[in-house]
Design an enzyme around this catalytic site. Structure first.
Site, short mmCIF file in Angstrom:
data_model
loop_
_atom_site.label_atom_id
_atom_site.label_comp_id
_atom_site.label_asym_id
_atom_site.label_seq_id
_atom_site.Cartn_x
_atom_site.Cartn_y
_atom_site.Cartn_z
N LYS A 159 -83.31 22.46 37.26
CA LYS A 159 -84.09 21.24 36.84
C LYS A 159 -85.05 21.06 38.20
O LYS A 159 -86.02 20.73 37.92
CB LYS A 159 -83.28 20.08 36.94
CG LYS A 159 -82.32 19.86 35.75
CD LYS A 159 -83.02 20.24 34.45
CE LYS A 159 -81.97 20.09 33.13
NZ LYS A 159 -81.33 21.41 33.04
N GLU A 245 -84.53 10.76 40.31
CA GLU A 245 -85.63 10.21 39.88
C GLU A 245 -85.96 8.89 39.48
O GLU A 245 -84.86 8.25 39.32
CB GLU A 245 -85.73 11.19 38.56
CG GLU A 245 -85.74 12.83 38.65
CD GLU A 245 -86.00 13.57 37.20
OE1 GLU A 245 -86.47 14.61 37.45
OE2 GLU A 245 -85.75 12.74 36.32
N HIS A 280 -75.88 8.47 26.76
CA HIS A 280 -77.22 9.48 27.01
C HIS A 280 -77.11 10.68 26.23
O HIS A 280 -77.56 11.62 26.19
CB HIS A 280 -77.08 10.08 28.51
CG HIS A 280 -77.07 8.93 29.59
ND1 HIS A 280 -78.22 8.14 29.64
CD2 HIS A 280 -76.29 8.56 30.15
CE1 HIS A 280 -77.91 7.34 30.73
NE2 HIS A 280 -76.78 7.71 31.12
N ARG A 338 -83.08 27.02 23.72
CA ARG A 338 -81.93 27.39 23.08
C ARG A 338 -82.40 26.64 21.86
O ARG A 338 -83.03 26.01 21.57
CB ARG A 338 -80.41 27.18 23.26
CG ARG A 338 -80.50 25.93 23.52
CD ARG A 338 -78.94 25.27 23.73
NE ARG A 338 -79.02 23.87 24.31
CZ ARG A 338 -79.01 22.68 23.83
NH1 ARG A 338 -79.38 22.57 22.65
NH2 ARG A 338 -78.59 21.43 24.63
#
Length: 749
Positions: A159, A245, A280, A338
């Site tokens: 990430k 973040e 989530h 994917r």
């Protein structure tokens, strides 16, 4: 002309999965998708044999397309999956052994492929699908990996690295820290600098695992510890490396389906809104995204293509964005390298089979369609929505469930209604793997039509044996905010009062349940463990019987409420052939109102049902004809599931007090038990500690989900039955409380 015929044969119409009726041909060959460059036929090597390195519905879905293309297909299974549908779907299926994590054993899987002379491997999603080391190992072994190049997976899988690449490519990213310094204080300093609230997530994250929202500085240390523990368990070494973040307060989750070939062509097959989530993780996905202007939509597509091209991507991928509802700005979140769980939504609105695209691109072919052709299809084909059918209990915080599918009826499929499922009636949904039972995908000429069709299809579902989210999904479809497209990732929390409102159970439900039991008992008496009749009253009199029912309540309020559950008493009297009087008395109004009485109603059994624990009946009430399916749990006949007018109601057949007392069936109230098989992560209390209602007691892990078990009462902890790391079966006592009626010890208050 010769090359034209060759192209015509190779680029034949893309077909949908074979579980659906074949629609009209999607495009007529020959096709010139890129007129400026002729296809180099010699570089194309069609795939002839395939190993599917996955399980469940995605393995079945891949196998259908592979079979339609004439590809010899082999599946894998662990011991617990030996009788699964994916293990049975092909003549060739290979055993991975007893370890439930066998689908993660890359070396063993590659060795099996080599041993059996298999040319290509499709990883599906999850497990090894985004593992660049595994993809490289396949290539090194001479096996075609049906997915992106290992380097692209590596770039996007990290990430922190992906954010650097995206910024360089002009793709906007969320402000945050993506660096190597990983001490708690270092990360906390960056969180303070960014400004709370912040989002913590693993650099290897996905599916909501290892992700936590931190609202204030005091929570930081506890939240990062929890996130790291979950990430390490989900992703292994390196999973504990965290990004910090800025947390967008009112975010939408909008993602773009991209597809690229090895010749530098990349297209966007529309966007999907996946904002309705719990833990989530997505529940509903739809395309096109609602309430999105065309300028933003095309900008999203453009940025998604830039993201893919920046890492020389090949194959199917999904670029995920956070869209800020307050500002209208969007930010790159991550790229899933994917096929996605929700890919059928994009297939529905583009008329494509993305798995077939994967096979063709992996064989060296160019993309079958241009961006303009795809966009034209999206304009023609309306809107599509996917609902994930999970084994979970929404009323208990979407707690995962497992068990045998005692009864399963699914909606009828058509060109516009598709089901991708991994289970059939009689199968067991194991706690060892993800609890998704099926995906229901519908298409309509517009979004409103698609929502209505989704609700109608959901009403056809009948599932007994474990908890599901189907009733919750129906309520979502009726939510005015959802219908208007006012979605965000906090949608469920925002509208929880409406979505979890207790429903009123009509008198007709109790009447039908009693009639169903009455008719089944007159054919064959339903007995308790010692021969006692569970329907009590004048058992010897076949003409009249009494029953008592409670509505099952699983919500958190029921666990902590002092309110006595409602008991509804029903008396059925047979007046003649298929002719009955039914009296319904509700305990809440028994003292102030007379029973509701249905006189001379006709009730007849429905179509013959082979299983003794199921019955169907049609009853003509004074103002309506009502059809009902009644299912008793074979292992606990007092548990009843009633399907009527598109709704499921769960009831308990109440036994007389003398029966409970004689058999010792009184439940121990001073304990908390494991709701399903699980692993103990940690105890949050100590023995002798006083706790309030709702206080956290134990943190468990099941189906890769971390869940807090809370106290149903105020009391004192007498004993913690298990320690960290223990594996517990469902129903195992976790915490014992002191008996409040016991004589207190000397000196105690």
């Amino acid at each position: 002309m010769r090359s034209l015929k060759r192209n015509s044969h190779r680029l034949r119409a893309i077909r949908p999965p074979t579980s659906l009726p074949a629609p009209p041909r999607i495009f007529s060959a020959p096709i010139s998708t890129h007129p400026s460059a002729s296809n180099d036929v010699t570089s194309i090597t069609p795939i002839k044999s395939l190993l599917i390195a996955n399980r469940g519905e995605i393995a079945l879905r891949i196998a259908r397309t592979a079979s339609s293309m004439g590809i010899r297909t082999t599946t894998l299974y662990t011991d617990i999956d030996a009788s699964s549908q994916h293990a049975k779907c092909t003549p060739n299926s290979l055993a991975l052994g007893p370890n439930t994590k066998g689908y993660l054993n890359g070396p063993q899987i590659i060795e099996l492929a080599k041993k059996h002379g298999i040319e290509a491997l499709h990883p599906g999603y999850g497990f090894l699908s985004e593992n660049p080391t595994f993809a490289q190992a396949c290539e090194d072994a001479g096996i075609v990996f049906v997915g992106p190049p290992p380097k692209a997976m590596l770039d996007m899988g990290d990430k922190a690295r992906s954010k650097i690449i995206m910024n360089a490519a002009g793709v906007p990213c969320v402000p945050g820290y993506h660096g190597p310094e990983q001490s708690v204080e270092e990360l906390r300093g960056h969180a303070r600098e960014i400004g709370y609230p912040v989002l913590l997530k693993s650099v290897k994250g996905g599916g909501g695992k290892g992700m936590r929202i931190v609202l204030k500085d005091e929570e930081f240390e506890a939240q990062i510890a929890s996130a790291r523990q979950e990430a390490r368990a989900s992703f292994g070494d390196g999973g504990e490396v965290m990004l910090v973040e800025k947390y967008v307060v009112r975010p939408r989750h909008v993602e773009v389906q991209v597809f690229a070939d090895r010749y530098g062509n990349c297209v966007a097959l529309g966007e999907r809104d996946c904002s309705v989530q719990r833990r989530h993780q997505k529940i509903l996905e739809e395309s096109p995204a609602p309430v999105l202007d065309d300028a933003t939509r095309h900008d999203l597509w453009d940025k998604a293509r830039k993201a893919a091209l920046a890492v020389d991507y090949v194959g199917a991928g999904t670029v995920e964005f956070i869209l800020d509802k307050d500002t209208g700005k969007f930010y790159f979140m991550e790229m899933n390298t994917r096929l996605q769980v929700e890919h059928p939504v994009s297939e529905m609105v583009t008329g494509t089979d993305l798995v077939e695209w994967q096979f063709r691109v992996a064989a060296g072919e160019r993309l079958p369609l241009t961006q303009d052709e795809i966009e034209a299809r999206i304009h023609e084909r309306g809107a599509a929505i996917e609902a994930r059918i999970y084994a979970e209990n929404p009323d208990k915080g979407f707690f995962p469930d497992s068990g045998k599918l005692v009864h399963l009826i699914t909606p009828k499929v058509s060109e516009d209604i598709r089901i991708d499922a991994g289970f059939v009636e009689g199968d067991t949904v194991s706690e060892a793997y993800d609890g998704m039972i099926a995906k229901l995908i519908v298409r309509g000429r517009d979004r409103e039509t698609a929502i209505r069709k989704l609700e109608l299809a959901l009403q056809e579902y009948e599932v007994v044996g474990l908890s599901t989210n189907i009733e919750f999904l129906k309520r979502l479809c009726r939510s005015q905010a959802f219908v208007e497209g006012d979605v965000e990732t906090g949608f469920i929390e925002k509208w929880k009062d409406e979505l979890f409102e207790r429903k009123h159970v009509s008198d007709e439900v109790f009447a039908q349940t009693a009639l169903g039991l009455f008719t089944s008992q007159t054919k064959k008496t339903t007995s308790g463990p010692h021969g006692e009749t569970l329907g009590f009253g004048e058992a010897a009199t076949q003409g009249s019987r009494k029953f008592a029912f409670q509505v099952k309540r699983d919500d958190a309020a029921a666990e902590t409420s002092d309110e006595a559950p409602e008991v509804v008493q029903v008396e059925v009297t047979q007046r003649g052939h298929s002719l009955y009087n039914v009296s319904v008395s509700r305990s809440t109004d028994a003292s102030t109102a007379s029973p509701v009485v249905y006189e001379n109603i006709i009730s007849e059994p429905g179509s013959a049902v082979a299983a003794s624990h199921k019955s169907q009946l049609t009853t003509f009430f004074p103002r309506a004809r009502v059809e009902t399916t009644l299912v008793q749990d074979p292992g606990a006949p007092e548990k009843l599931a009633v399907f009527q007018l598109g709704e499921k109601t769960e009831l308990t057949l109440v036994q007389p007090g003398w029966f409970e007392k004689a058999l010792g069936l009184k439940e121990a109230a001073a304990s908390v038990v494991a709701p399903m098989p699980c692993k103990i992560l940690r105890n949050e209390v100590s023995e002798g500690q006083e706790v309030e209602k709702g206080a956290p007691l134990v943190v468990i892990e099941s189906m890769k989900m971390e869940t807090v078990i809370r106290s149903p009462q105020k009391g004192t902890v007498k004993k913690l039955a298990h320690k960290e790391g223990d594996i517990c079966k469902a129903g195992t006592v976790l915490v014992l409380f002191e008996d409040p009626d016991a004589t207190p010890a000397a000196g105690s208050e």
